[in-house]
Design a protein around this motif. Structure first.
Motif, PDB file in Angstrom:
ATOM      1  N   GLY A 133       0.832  -1.305   0.144  1.00 43.34           N
ATOM      2  CA  GLY A 133      -0.088  -0.304   0.106  1.00 43.34           C
ATOM      3  C   GLY A 133       0.920   1.574  -0.323  1.00 43.34           C
ATOM      4  N   PRO A 134      -0.234   2.143  -0.482  1.00 43.43           N
ATOM      5  CA  PRO A 134       1.040   3.740  -0.157  1.00 43.43           C
ATOM      6  C   PRO A 134       2.170   3.695   1.026  1.00 43.43           C
ATOM      7  CG  PRO A 134      -1.353   4.247  -0.196  1.00 43.43           C
ATOM      8  CD  PRO A 134      -0.918   2.325  -0.476  1.00 43.43           C
ATOM      9  N   ASP A 135       3.304   4.516   1.013  1.00 38.60           N
ATOM     10  CA  ASP A 135       3.960   4.142   2.148  1.00 38.60           C
ATOM     11  C   ASP A 135       4.042   3.108   2.668  1.00 38.60           C
ATOM     12  OD1 ASP A 135       3.728   6.616   1.764  1.00 38.60           O
ATOM     13  OD2 ASP A 135       1.854   7.734   2.803  1.00 38.60           O
ATOM     14  N   ARG A 136       4.467   2.059   2.373  1.00 33.18           N
ATOM     15  CA  ARG A 136       4.540   0.988   2.721  1.00 33.18           C
ATOM     16  C   ARG A 136       5.783   0.038   2.475  1.00 33.18           C
ATOM     17  NH1 ARG A 136       3.120  -0.432   7.491  1.00 33.18           N
ATOM     18  NH2 ARG A 136       2.885  -2.686   6.867  1.00 33.18           N
ATOM     19  N   THR A 137       6.524  -0.204   3.761  1.00 31.85           N
ATOM     20  CA  THR A 137       7.579  -0.776   2.816  1.00 31.85           C
ATOM     21  C   THR A 137       7.292  -2.762   3.208  1.00 31.85           C
ATOM     22  OG1 THR A 137       9.381  -1.355   4.751  1.00 31.85           O
ATOM     23  CG2 THR A 137       9.311   1.262   2.876  1.00 31.85           C
ATOM     24  N   TYR A 138       8.429  -3.697   2.494  1.00 33.71           N
ATOM     25  CA  TYR A 138       8.582  -4.229   2.252  1.00 33.71           C
ATOM     26  C   TYR A 138       8.797  -4.709   4.272  1.00 33.71           C
ATOM     27  CZ  TYR A 138       7.640  -5.972  -1.857  1.00 33.71           C
ATOM     28  OH  TYR A 138       6.476  -6.086  -3.222  1.00 33.71           O
ATOM     29  N   ALA A 139      10.139  -4.087   5.177  1.00 31.46           N
ATOM     30  CA  ALA A 139      10.081  -4.307   6.326  1.00 31.46           C
ATOM     31  C   ALA A 139       9.229  -3.852   7.285  1.00 31.46           C
ATOM     32  CB  ALA A 139      11.765  -2.973   6.271  1.00 31.46           C
ATOM     33  N   ASP A 140       8.351  -3.170   6.829  1.00 31.17           N
ATOM     34  CA  ASP A 140       7.011  -2.921   7.695  1.00 31.17           C
ATOM     35  C   ASP A 140       6.198  -4.182   7.581  1.00 31.17           C
ATOM     36  OD1 ASP A 140       7.695   0.130   7.979  1.00 31.17           O
ATOM     37  OD2 ASP A 140       7.213   0.118   6.003  1.00 31.17           O
ATOM     38  N   GLU A 141       5.998  -4.329   6.805  1.00 34.83           N
ATOM     39  CA  GLU A 141       5.258  -5.740   6.641  1.00 34.83           C
ATOM     40  C   GLU A 141       5.959  -6.662   7.450  1.00 34.83           C
ATOM     41  OE1 GLU A 141       2.124  -5.622   5.138  1.00 34.83           O
ATOM     42  OE2 GLU A 141       2.813  -3.949   4.374  1.00 34.83           O
ATOM     43  N   ARG A 142       7.058  -6.952   7.269  1.00 36.82           N
ATOM     44  CA  ARG A 142       7.814  -8.679   7.695  1.00 36.82           C
ATOM     45  C   ARG A 142       7.580  -7.946   9.372  1.00 36.82           C
ATOM     46  NH1 ARG A 142      12.286 -10.915   5.680  1.00 36.82           N
ATOM     47  NH2 ARG A 142      13.099 -12.896   7.368  1.00 36.82           N
ATOM     48  N   ARG A 143       7.658  -6.924   9.836  1.00 36.28           N
ATOM     49  CA  ARG A 143       7.964  -6.890  10.963  1.00 36.28           C
ATOM     50  C   ARG A 143       6.883  -6.679  11.174  1.00 36.28           C
ATOM     51  NH1 ARG A 143       9.319  -1.715  10.803  1.00 36.28           N
ATOM     52  NH2 ARG A 143       7.119  -1.135  10.989  1.00 36.28           N
ATOM     53  N   GLU A 144       5.656  -6.264  11.441  1.00 34.66           N
ATOM     54  CA  GLU A 144       4.417  -6.192  11.233  1.00 34.66           C
ATOM     55  C   GLU A 144       4.153  -7.628  11.512  1.00 34.66           C
ATOM     56  OE1 GLU A 144       1.906  -3.352   9.659  1.00 34.66           O
ATOM     57  OE2 GLU A 144       3.126  -1.692  10.069  1.00 34.66           O
ATOM     58  N   GLU A 180       5.735 -10.191  11.737  1.00 36.04           N
ATOM     59  CA  GLU A 180       6.661 -10.675  12.811  1.00 36.04           C
ATOM     60  C   GLU A 180       5.552 -11.055  14.005  1.00 36.04           C
ATOM     61  OE1 GLU A 180      10.368  -9.893  12.165  1.00 36.04           O
ATOM     62  OE2 GLU A 180      10.496 -11.641  10.075  1.00 36.04           O
ATOM     63  N   GLU A 181       5.476  -9.565  15.064  1.00 36.34           N
ATOM     64  CA  GLU A 181       5.156  -9.203  15.602  1.00 36.34           C
ATOM     65  C   GLU A 181       3.540  -9.735  16.028  1.00 36.34           C
ATOM     66  OE1 GLU A 181       5.086  -5.124  15.493  1.00 36.34           O
ATOM     67  OE2 GLU A 181       7.311  -4.186  15.988  1.00 36.34           O
ATOM     68  N   ARG A 182       2.465  -9.835  15.429  1.00 34.23           N
ATOM     69  CA  ARG A 182       1.841 -10.486  14.906  1.00 34.23           C
ATOM     70  C   ARG A 182       1.301 -12.275  15.182  1.00 34.23           C
ATOM     71  NH1 ARG A 182      -0.736  -7.425  10.423  1.00 34.23           N
ATOM     72  NH2 ARG A 182      -1.037  -5.560  11.042  1.00 34.23           N
ATOM     73  N   TYR A 183       2.114 -12.966  14.559  1.00 32.45           N
ATOM     74  CA  TYR A 183       2.819 -13.911  14.838  1.00 32.45           C
ATOM     75  C   TYR A 183       3.503 -14.260  16.401  1.00 32.45           C
ATOM     76  CZ  TYR A 183       4.240 -18.462  13.288  1.00 32.45           C
ATOM     77  OH  TYR A 183       4.569 -19.666  13.435  1.00 32.45           O
ATOM     78  N   ARG A 184       4.111 -13.332  16.966  1.00 30.12           N
ATOM     79  CA  ARG A 184       4.639 -14.067  18.322  1.00 30.12           C
ATOM     80  C   ARG A 184       3.435 -13.396  19.309  1.00 30.12           C
ATOM     81  NH1 ARG A 184       8.985 -11.989  17.267  1.00 30.12           N
ATOM     82  NH2 ARG A 184       8.287  -9.646  17.031  1.00 30.12           N
ATOM     83  N   ARG A 185       2.879 -12.415  19.156  1.00 25.83           N
ATOM     84  CA  ARG A 185       1.392 -12.702  19.821  1.00 25.83           C
ATOM     85  C   ARG A 185       0.167 -13.794  19.722  1.00 25.83           C
ATOM     86  NH1 ARG A 185       1.575  -6.727  18.318  1.00 25.83           N
ATOM     87  NH2 ARG A 185      -0.348  -7.852  17.088  1.00 25.83           N
ATOM     88  N   TYR A 186       0.229 -13.979  18.804  1.00 27.10           N
ATOM     89  CA  TYR A 186      -0.672 -14.750  18.659  1.00 27.10           C
ATOM     90  C   TYR A 186      -0.353 -16.054  18.977  1.00 27.10           C
ATOM     91  CZ  TYR A 186      -3.235 -18.734  16.327  1.00 27.10           C
ATOM     92  OH  TYR A 186      -3.957 -20.102  16.382  1.00 27.10           O
ATOM     93  N   TYR A 187       0.901 -16.232  19.154  1.00 26.17           N
ATOM     94  CA  TYR A 187       1.547 -17.245  19.593  1.00 26.17           C
ATOM     95  C   TYR A 187       2.086 -17.293  21.404  1.00 26.17           C
ATOM     96  CZ  TYR A 187       1.480 -21.177  15.805  1.00 26.17           C
ATOM     97  OH  TYR A 187       1.219 -21.457  14.748  1.00 26.17           O
ATOM     98  N   GLU A 188       2.188 -16.355  21.509  1.00 27.79           N
ATOM     99  CA  GLU A 188       2.180 -15.666  23.567  1.00 27.79           C
ATOM    100  C   GLU A 188       0.756 -15.455  24.425  1.00 27.79           C
ATOM    101  OE1 GLU A 188       4.351 -12.291  23.299  1.00 27.79           O
ATOM    102  OE2 GLU A 188       6.148 -13.133  22.568  1.00 27.79           O
ATOM    103  N   ASP A 189      -0.559 -15.363  23.342  1.00 26.97           N
ATOM    104  CA  ASP A 189      -1.936 -15.743  24.092  1.00 26.97           C
ATOM    105  C   ASP A 189      -2.030 -16.900  23.985  1.00 26.97           C
ATOM    106  OD1 ASP A 189      -1.549 -12.832  23.392  1.00 26.97           O
ATOM    107  OD2 ASP A 189      -3.248 -12.820  21.736  1.00 26.97           O
TER     108      ASP A 189
END
Length: 107
Positions: free
Chosen positions: A83-94, A96-105
């Motif tokens: 999307g506008p103003d997005r980078t692959y680094a943004d997508e990857r970081r977010e 990975e954070e969601r994935y980590r939170r999902y398993y921590e829950d």
């Protein structure tokens, strides 16, 4: 039978040790894959195609169906479109954070 089949992009870091065909540099290579992408099990071989994002797509096709692209071939469309103003680094970081939170829950 009701079946839902979905696929989604993954960020894949490859440690390229040997190039069988093509001009990919050895070392770490970032690529995009779609889940349920196959590889040659015996040699862990992936088939790659340069994309217009400056990375590679890991191809989903059977190796018997693939032909090497001519040198003047257009770059492939990346599996993940930003999307506008997005980078692959943004997508990857977010992601990975969601994935980590999902398993921590689950703990």
């Amino acid at each position: 039978m009701n079946v839902i089949i979905i696929s989604w992009p993954w960020f894949v870091d490859l440690d390229v040790r040997r190039v069988v065909e093509g001009d990919v540099e050895k070392g770490r290579l970032e690529a995009l894959a779609v889940l349920h992408t196959g590889y040659v099990r015996k040699t862990m071989t992936f088939y790659l195609r340069r994309n217009s994002a400056g990375t590679y797509n890991i191809l989903r096709h059977d190796a018997d169906e693939l032909e090497r692209c001519p040198s003047n071939a257009l770059l492939a469309t990346p599996y993940l479109r930003l999307g506008p103003d997005r980078t692959y680094a943004d997508e990857r970081r977010e992601g990975e954070e969601r994935y980590r939170r999902y398993y921590e829950d689950d703990e």
